[in-house]
Design a protein around this motif. Structure first.
Motif, PDB file in Angstrom:
ATOM      1  N   LYS A 186       0.831  -1.210   0.000  1.00  0.00           N
ATOM      2  CA  LYS A 186       0.000   0.000   0.000  1.00  0.00           C
ATOM      3  C   LYS A 186       0.863   1.255   0.000  1.00  0.00           C
ATOM      4  O   LYS A 186       0.575   2.234  -0.707  1.00  0.00           O
ATOM      5  CB  LYS A 186      -0.911  -0.012   1.226  1.00  0.00           C
ATOM      6  CG  LYS A 186      -1.866   1.182   1.340  1.00  0.00           C
ATOM      7  CD  LYS A 186      -2.913   1.167   0.252  1.00  0.00           C
ATOM      8  CE  LYS A 186      -4.072   2.112   0.546  1.00  0.00           C
ATOM      9  NZ  LYS A 186      -3.693   3.521   0.645  1.00  0.00           N
ATOM     10  N   SER A 203      -7.778   4.111  -3.149  1.00  0.00           N
ATOM     11  CA  SER A 203      -8.408   3.288  -2.128  1.00  0.00           C
ATOM     12  C   SER A 203      -7.686   1.961  -1.979  1.00  0.00           C
ATOM     13  O   SER A 203      -6.943   1.531  -2.855  1.00  0.00           O
ATOM     14  CB  SER A 203      -9.875   3.040  -2.499  1.00  0.00           C
ATOM     15  OG  SER A 203      -9.956   2.193  -3.638  1.00  0.00           O
ATOM     16  N   GLU A 204      -7.956   1.306  -0.846  1.00  0.00           N
ATOM     17  CA  GLU A 204      -7.376  -0.013  -0.617  1.00  0.00           C
ATOM     18  C   GLU A 204      -7.887  -1.008  -1.651  1.00  0.00           C
ATOM     19  O   GLU A 204      -7.149  -1.893  -2.086  1.00  0.00           O
ATOM     20  CB  GLU A 204      -7.726  -0.485   0.795  1.00  0.00           C
ATOM     21  CG  GLU A 204      -6.982  -1.730   1.217  1.00  0.00           C
ATOM     22  CD  GLU A 204      -7.118  -2.016   2.691  1.00  0.00           C
ATOM     23  OE1 GLU A 204      -6.918  -3.181   3.076  1.00  0.00           O
ATOM     24  OE2 GLU A 204      -7.424  -1.077   3.459  1.00  0.00           O
ATOM     25  N   GLN A 205      -9.149  -0.839  -2.081  1.00  0.00           N
ATOM     26  CA  GLN A 205      -9.697  -1.724  -3.110  1.00  0.00           C
ATOM     27  C   GLN A 205      -8.955  -1.545  -4.431  1.00  0.00           C
ATOM     28  O   GLN A 205      -8.629  -2.526  -5.110  1.00  0.00           O
ATOM     29  CB  GLN A 205     -11.194  -1.453  -3.308  1.00  0.00           C
ATOM     30  CG  GLN A 205     -11.838  -2.358  -4.364  1.00  0.00           C
ATOM     31  CD  GLN A 205     -13.322  -2.079  -4.529  1.00  0.00           C
ATOM     32  OE1 GLN A 205     -13.906  -1.295  -3.780  1.00  0.00           O
ATOM     33  NE2 GLN A 205     -13.946  -2.721  -5.514  1.00  0.00           N
ATOM     34  N   ASP A 206      -8.681  -0.282  -4.820  1.00  0.00           N
ATOM     35  CA  ASP A 206      -7.919  -0.029  -6.048  1.00  0.00           C
ATOM     36  C   ASP A 206      -6.520  -0.630  -5.951  1.00  0.00           C
ATOM     37  O   ASP A 206      -6.014  -1.212  -6.914  1.00  0.00           O
ATOM     38  CB  ASP A 206      -7.819   1.477  -6.316  1.00  0.00           C
ATOM     39  CG  ASP A 206      -9.124   2.060  -6.806  1.00  0.00           C
ATOM     40  OD1 ASP A 206      -9.941   1.295  -7.337  1.00  0.00           O
ATOM     41  OD2 ASP A 206      -9.323   3.276  -6.659  1.00  0.00           O
ATOM     42  N   THR A 207      -5.887  -0.475  -4.780  1.00  0.00           N
ATOM     43  CA  THR A 207      -4.556  -1.046  -4.579  1.00  0.00           C
ATOM     44  C   THR A 207      -4.582  -2.551  -4.769  1.00  0.00           C
ATOM     45  O   THR A 207      -3.743  -3.126  -5.480  1.00  0.00           O
ATOM     46  CB  THR A 207      -4.041  -0.715  -3.163  1.00  0.00           C
ATOM     47  OG1 THR A 207      -3.986   0.700  -3.000  1.00  0.00           O
ATOM     48  CG2 THR A 207      -2.649  -1.298  -2.941  1.00  0.00           C
ATOM     49  N   ASN A 208      -5.554  -3.209  -4.120  1.00  0.00           N
ATOM     50  CA  ASN A 208      -5.642  -4.667  -4.212  1.00  0.00           C
ATOM     51  C   ASN A 208      -5.921  -5.119  -5.635  1.00  0.00           C
ATOM     52  O   ASN A 208      -5.333  -6.103  -6.111  1.00  0.00           O
ATOM     53  CB  ASN A 208      -6.732  -5.185  -3.272  1.00  0.00           C
ATOM     54  CG  ASN A 208      -6.374  -4.989  -1.809  1.00  0.00           C
ATOM     55  OD1 ASN A 208      -5.210  -4.875  -1.463  1.00  0.00           O
ATOM     56  ND2 ASN A 208      -7.383  -4.938  -0.947  1.00  0.00           N
ATOM     57  N   THR A 209      -6.815  -4.407  -6.337  1.00  0.00           N
ATOM     58  CA  THR A 209      -7.140  -4.781  -7.717  1.00  0.00           C
ATOM     59  C   THR A 209      -5.930  -4.648  -8.617  1.00  0.00           C
ATOM     60  O   THR A 209      -5.643  -5.527  -9.440  1.00  0.00           O
ATOM     61  CB  THR A 209      -8.284  -3.906  -8.255  1.00  0.00           C
ATOM     62  OG1 THR A 209      -9.429  -4.054  -7.415  1.00  0.00           O
ATOM     63  CG2 THR A 209      -8.662  -4.318  -9.679  1.00  0.00           C
ATOM     64  N   GLU A 212      -3.344  -7.379  -7.655  1.00  0.00           N
ATOM     65  CA  GLU A 212      -3.791  -8.707  -8.118  1.00  0.00           C
ATOM     66  C   GLU A 212      -3.658  -8.836  -9.630  1.00  0.00           C
ATOM     67  O   GLU A 212      -3.298  -9.905 -10.142  1.00  0.00           O
ATOM     68  CB  GLU A 212      -5.241  -8.931  -7.688  1.00  0.00           C
ATOM     69  CG  GLU A 212      -5.404  -9.169  -6.193  1.00  0.00           C
ATOM     70  CD  GLU A 212      -6.855  -9.150  -5.758  1.00  0.00           C
ATOM     71  OE1 GLU A 212      -7.738  -9.022  -6.638  1.00  0.00           O
ATOM     72  OE2 GLU A 212      -7.117  -9.244  -4.535  1.00  0.00           O
TER      73      GLU A 212
END
Length: 528
Positions: A186, A203-209, A212
């Protein structure tokens, strides 16, 4: 149906065609296997091969590529050949041998396999004069004055990461076991997001996407290049689920960068309109230095802004090319910094005596202040830099890289033919006992100035070397050094198994830790 009889046998046209094709293929194989290209490659030592498969079975039976490389080097030496089906590759892991390739201006071409993972128009896949031209265009964006302008972002984001860990620890003075790798991922993305695209955070979701998707692309690359070499054939690959996943990942990256570039252009237009409508201050000197302008805090430009500015005089840098370069910068930067920071923390957690030397150095410079790290501070953080370099020696983010030979070259006692892919084994080059006695041990003192005298310049190449070295290496080192300084000013790290040996990580394209491998015991610094 027409039958052709011969000595009692009846041959149908289809059987005759298949037999003829098999004969032609066998004849081609016989001629090819005796060609100068194959003879030069097979003159090198290497593991036993099997017809059609080469060394694919060897690659599949090992859980990690690292173990395989170690075994093969022990058996064959620092230069050897392998066959992945019909695709040959030569491994080189001795500094004197690989210098002959990396230092040569003619050997700057990356292999075609890089196109399987890198964006199609980026610096990573261009060759020859196209690469030289693009490199000249992009180099000003990595000028040290511009990089220094990014230091405030690196300070802000790393301090926020340290605060995030303190929040997880809670108000007590106790310690807690934490998986630090996701936090460092992050951190790396937040730094890259602001410095490359000018956005404050995502966002954390954007980072994870995004992470991945990058890992998915790495997995596909390894499947096509190493584990299932028949998938290199495009028409076969396009029938697989991996192809459909790659299309999803590529669509995500393209849509993401297109949206950011579009929004950035609109912002630039609004700012230009506001600037035009507002009264401008009178300058005493009309010849304002452009580099000075770019590094002023209020006018500091992100990498995207710099590329858009460069594109005004270089129309070949259209939005697609700019998007591809930004994608390459983020993917390469995310790995080099997040992985390096994570391995550093892991190593000093396992070696508290070295952690104390680093924190003592930080205390001497900063005391209990929370001021940002400055350029002057960085020059004084000598032992921290030694520990960073020793981390990159043991765990280079990119353990292997490759070059495609556009002409024949003599390397040691062997002639390597034109058209061959050479694998530069950085991981094993860094563990050569001729250069680094007790090579698997963590000994930062190896990089003290007095201990570096006489060391071969190609014995330590975490960011490659020669004319095609990593254009972002100074950015990466700046980010790593600032981030670790800020983290270690506030936190201390240990490991639950202080006496155990270092674990071996899983190696895909990059050298990431296994799941939960970097769970460290973290505590807050005790105020003095």
């Amino acid at each position: 149906m027409l039958d052709i009889s011969w000595s009692g046998w009846k041959w149908s046209p289809s059987l005759l065609a298949m037999t003829t094709l098999a004969g032609l293929l066998a004849g081609y194989y016989w001629v090819w296997s005796r060609s100068r290209f194959v003879r030069l490659i097979d003159a090198l030592p290497g593991p036993k091969t099997f017809p059609l498969l080469g060394n694919v079975l060897d690659l599949l039976k090992y859980s990690t590529d690292r173990r395989l490389c170690v075994d093969w080097i022990k058996q064959n030496g620092y230069i050897f050949r392998v066959w992945i089906g019909y695709y040959p590759a030569v491994h080189v892991s001795h500094h004197e041998l690989l210098e002959q390739i990396l230092s040569n201006q003619n050997h700057i071409t990356n292999p075609i396999e890089y196109k399987l993972i890198f964006p199609e128009n980026c610096l990573g896949v261009l060759a020859g004069d196209e690469w030289r031209h693009r490199r000249r265009l992009l180099t000003p964006a990595f000028h040290f004055k511009i990089l220094d302008g990014f230091a405030s972002t690196m300070n802000e984001k790393s301090m926020a990461s340290a605060a995030k860990v303190e929040e997880i620890l809670g108000p007590s003075a106790g310690s807690k076991e934490i998986d630090v790798f996701p936090i460092m991922v992050k951190l790396a993305f937040d730094v890259l997001y602001e410095t490359s695209m000018g956005m404050n955070t995502w966002s954390e979701q954007d980072t994870n996407t995004y992470a991945e998707s990058l890992e998915g692309m790495e997995h596909i690359f390894m499947e096509r290049v190493v584990r299932k070499p028949w998938l290199r054939i495009d028409w076969i690959y396009k029938f697989t689920s991996l192809y459909r996943k790659q299309m999803q990942y590529s669509s995500f990256f393209n849509n993401f960068t297109e949206k950011v570039i579009r929004e950035r252009r609109e912002l630039q237009k609004r700012n230009a309109a506001e600037k035009h409508s507002s009264p401008q201050p009178v300058l005493n000197n009309n010849n304002v230095d452009e580099e000075d302008m770019l590094t002023r805090p209020k006018e500091r430009l992100a990498l995207l802004d710099l590329l858009l500015k460069i594109s005004e005089e270089n129309p070949e840098l259209d939005d697609k090319v700019i998007g591809d370069e930004i994608s390459l910068f983020i993917s390469a930067g995310y790995d080099s910094s997040s992985v390096a920071i994570t391995w550093f923390l892991y190593l000093i957690a396992k070696h508290p005596e070295h952690q104390k030397l680093v924190t003592d150095e930080l205390d001497l410079i900063f005391g209990d202040s929370d001021r940002p790290v400055t350029a002057q501070d960085l020059t004084r953080l000598k032992y921290l830099e030694c520990c960073i370099k020793e981390t990159l020696r043991l765990y280079p983010s990119l353990p292997l890289m490759a070059r495609y030979l556009t002409e024949e070259v003599q390397v040691g006692d062997y002639t390597l033919p034109k058209g061959l892919t050479v694998l530069i084994n950085i991981y094993m080059t860094h563990r050569n006992p001729e250069v680094y006695p007790d090579p698997d041990a963590f000994k930062p003192e190896r990089f003290l100035p007095e201990n570096c005298i006489g060391r071969h310049p190609y014995a330590f190449i975490p960011f490659s070397a020669g004319p095609r070295n990593c254009i972002g290496q100074k950015f990466a080192m700046l980010e790593i050094k600032i981030s670790l300084a800020n983290i270690l000013r506030r936190l201390r790290f240990s490991h639950s198994d202080m006496s155990g040996p270092l674990e071996i990580s899983t190696m895909q394209l990059t050298f990431k830790p296994k799941d939960n491998q970097c769970k460290l015991i973290v505590s807050k610094k005790i105020a003095q």
